[in-house]
Design a protein around this motif. Structure first.
Motif, PDB file in Angstrom:
ATOM      1  N   VAL A  76       0.690  -1.311  -0.039  1.00 44.15           N
ATOM      2  CA  VAL A  76      -0.064  -0.023  -0.058  1.00 44.15           C
ATOM      3  C   VAL A  76       1.020   1.091  -0.012  1.00 44.15           C
ATOM      4  CG1 VAL A  76      -1.717  -1.223   1.090  1.00 44.15           C
ATOM      5  CG2 VAL A  76      -0.104   0.326   2.419  1.00 44.15           C
ATOM      6  N   SER A  77       0.239   2.251  -0.296  1.00 47.96           N
ATOM      7  CA  SER A  77       1.165   3.609  -0.232  1.00 47.96           C
ATOM      8  C   SER A  77       1.772   4.037   1.106  1.00 47.96           C
ATOM      9  CB  SER A  77       0.229   4.814  -0.862  1.00 47.96           C
ATOM     10  OG  SER A  77      -0.824   5.378   0.429  1.00 47.96           O
ATOM     11  N   VAL A  78       2.675   4.652   0.922  1.00 45.29           N
ATOM     12  CA  VAL A  78       3.544   5.103   2.138  1.00 45.29           C
ATOM     13  C   VAL A  78       2.526   5.930   3.220  1.00 45.29           C
ATOM     14  CG1 VAL A  78       5.291   6.485   3.263  1.00 45.29           C
ATOM     15  CG2 VAL A  78       5.707   5.170   1.372  1.00 45.29           C
ATOM     16  N   ASP A  79       1.799   6.775   2.504  1.00 43.57           N
ATOM     17  CA  ASP A  79       0.867   7.638   3.695  1.00 43.57           C
ATOM     18  C   ASP A  79      -0.159   6.407   4.127  1.00 43.57           C
ATOM     19  OD1 ASP A  79       1.960   9.758   2.937  1.00 43.57           O
ATOM     20  OD2 ASP A  79       0.541  10.377   1.490  1.00 43.57           O
ATOM     21  N   GLU A  80      -0.795   5.549   3.235  1.00 45.90           N
ATOM     22  CA  GLU A  80      -1.712   4.751   3.867  1.00 45.90           C
ATOM     23  C   GLU A  80      -1.076   3.681   5.022  1.00 45.90           C
ATOM     24  OE1 GLU A  80      -4.766   1.106   2.384  1.00 45.90           O
ATOM     25  OE2 GLU A  80      -3.801   2.434   1.094  1.00 45.90           O
ATOM     26  N   ALA A  81       0.126   3.413   4.760  1.00 45.18           N
ATOM     27  CA  ALA A  81       0.833   2.231   5.682  1.00 45.18           C
ATOM     28  C   ALA A  81       1.066   3.037   6.820  1.00 45.18           C
ATOM     29  CB  ALA A  81       2.110   1.866   5.119  1.00 45.18           C
ATOM     30  N   ARG A  82       1.531   4.506   6.798  1.00 46.37           N
ATOM     31  CA  ARG A  82       1.899   5.301   8.072  1.00 46.37           C
ATOM     32  C   ARG A  82       0.540   5.311   8.977  1.00 46.37           C
ATOM     33  NH1 ARG A  82       5.696   9.226   8.031  1.00 46.37           N
ATOM     34  NH2 ARG A  82       5.857   9.485   5.642  1.00 46.37           N
ATOM     35  N   GLU A  83      -0.577   5.628   8.183  1.00 45.61           N
ATOM     36  CA  GLU A  83      -1.859   5.586   8.990  1.00 45.61           C
ATOM     37  C   GLU A  83      -2.309   4.348   9.601  1.00 45.61           C
ATOM     38  OE1 GLU A  83      -6.411   7.428   8.400  1.00 45.61           O
ATOM     39  OE2 GLU A  83      -4.892   7.514   6.709  1.00 45.61           O
ATOM     40  N   THR A  84      -2.288   3.258   9.036  1.00 49.31           N
ATOM     41  CA  THR A  84      -2.409   1.842   9.569  1.00 49.31           C
ATOM     42  C   THR A  84      -1.296   1.520  10.734  1.00 49.31           C
ATOM     43  OG1 THR A  84      -3.115   1.288   7.241  1.00 49.31           O
ATOM     44  CG2 THR A  84      -2.301  -0.511   8.966  1.00 49.31           C
ATOM     45  N   LEU A  85      -0.172   1.859  10.539  1.00 52.23           N
ATOM     46  CA  LEU A  85       0.490   1.488  11.639  1.00 52.23           C
ATOM     47  C   LEU A  85       0.353   2.560  12.972  1.00 52.23           C
ATOM     48  CD1 LEU A  85       4.117   0.618   9.715  1.00 52.23           C
ATOM     49  CD2 LEU A  85       2.433  -0.876  10.942  1.00 52.23           C
TER      50      LEU A  85
END
Length: 248
Positions: A76-85
């Motif tokens: 997934v995109s970096v932004d989506e991964a950042r939010e998920t984590l």
């Protein structure tokens, strides 16, 4: 791996990923998309392990799986991964601290109390001294023979409490300390009535009102260790003994 990549893997581990998960996630971002073989070719994650690691990353919402032959993975995109984590970290944090708070609440119902605490390291003792001094309502006695144990923060809080009407008394055999703190308005500074010139282990002592006390010693290597107590029977009794000794 490069030092930067090792640092990134360590950071992802701090966010809750395993080392293999972090390496696969980073590899897929480097590739854009790829198979288990592609990932294994550029990491030290065995190909047989990539499948299970990728499955766990998919469950966490960090990659997508293309049902092809062979199976391909896309992060997934970096932004989506950042939010998920971030959301995952906050959930785990809430779970952890909710439990700690429940344990603390249970302990609060106990009648036992730790009266004496030990503090090690100069910085932590500095902070504890400032905290104790800040709580003074009526009197402060502060003593040390070492100029380096009189921080700017300690000097500042002594001046503040004296200005607030607290009786502030400094005891030191060191001229520089008496001159420095005795120059503060409302602060008195004196030489201790009894001391040994050869004594080199004492650190500092603090007496606050009738129930706050800190005593420290300095090791041969210059390290400092202190015991302190506040609002306890131990502190009250020891302060009474100290004051009775001064009157003898």
């Amino acid at each position: 791996m490069t030092d930067d990549e090792n640092t990134a893997v360590d950071a992802f581990e701090g966010l809750g990923l395993t080392s293999y998960q972090a390496k696969v996630f980073i590899a897929l971002h480097r590739l854009g998309a790829g198979t288990a073989r592609d990932v294994a070719d550029i990491t030290d994650v065995p190909r047989s392990q990539v499948y299970s690691v990728a499955e766990s990353l998919e469950e966490q919402g960090l990659l997508e799986v293309q049902q092809s032959n062979p199976i391909r993975y896309r992060p997934v995109s970096v932004d989506e991964a950042r939010e998920t984590l971030r959301d995952q970290f906050e959930r785990e944090q809430d779970r952890a601290f909710e439990y700690v708070e429940s344990v603390r609440d249970d302990a609060a119902g106990e009648e036992t109390q730790e009266d004496i605490w030990t503090v090690r390291s100069r910085d932590r003792i500095d902070d504890r001294v400032v905290d104790l001094l800040s709580e003074a309502d009526e009197k402060i006695v502060f003593g040390t023979r070492l100029p380096e144990l009189v921080t700017d923060a300690i000097e500042r809080v002594l001046a503040e409490r004296a200005a607030a009407g607290v009786s502030v008394h400094v005891i030191s055999r060191t001229d520089a300390i008496r001159d420095r703190l005795g120059a503060l308005e409302g602060v008195t500074a004196e030489i201790p009535p009894f001391y040994r010139e050869e004594e080199e282990r004492s650190g500092r002592f603090v007496v606050v009102d009738d129930d706050g006390l800190l005593l420290s010693v300095v090791g041969d290597d210059g390290s400092e260790t202190a015991i302190w107590s506040s609002g306890s029977l131990f502190a009250s009794v020891l302060i009474q003994l100290i004051e009775a000794g001064d009157e003898l």
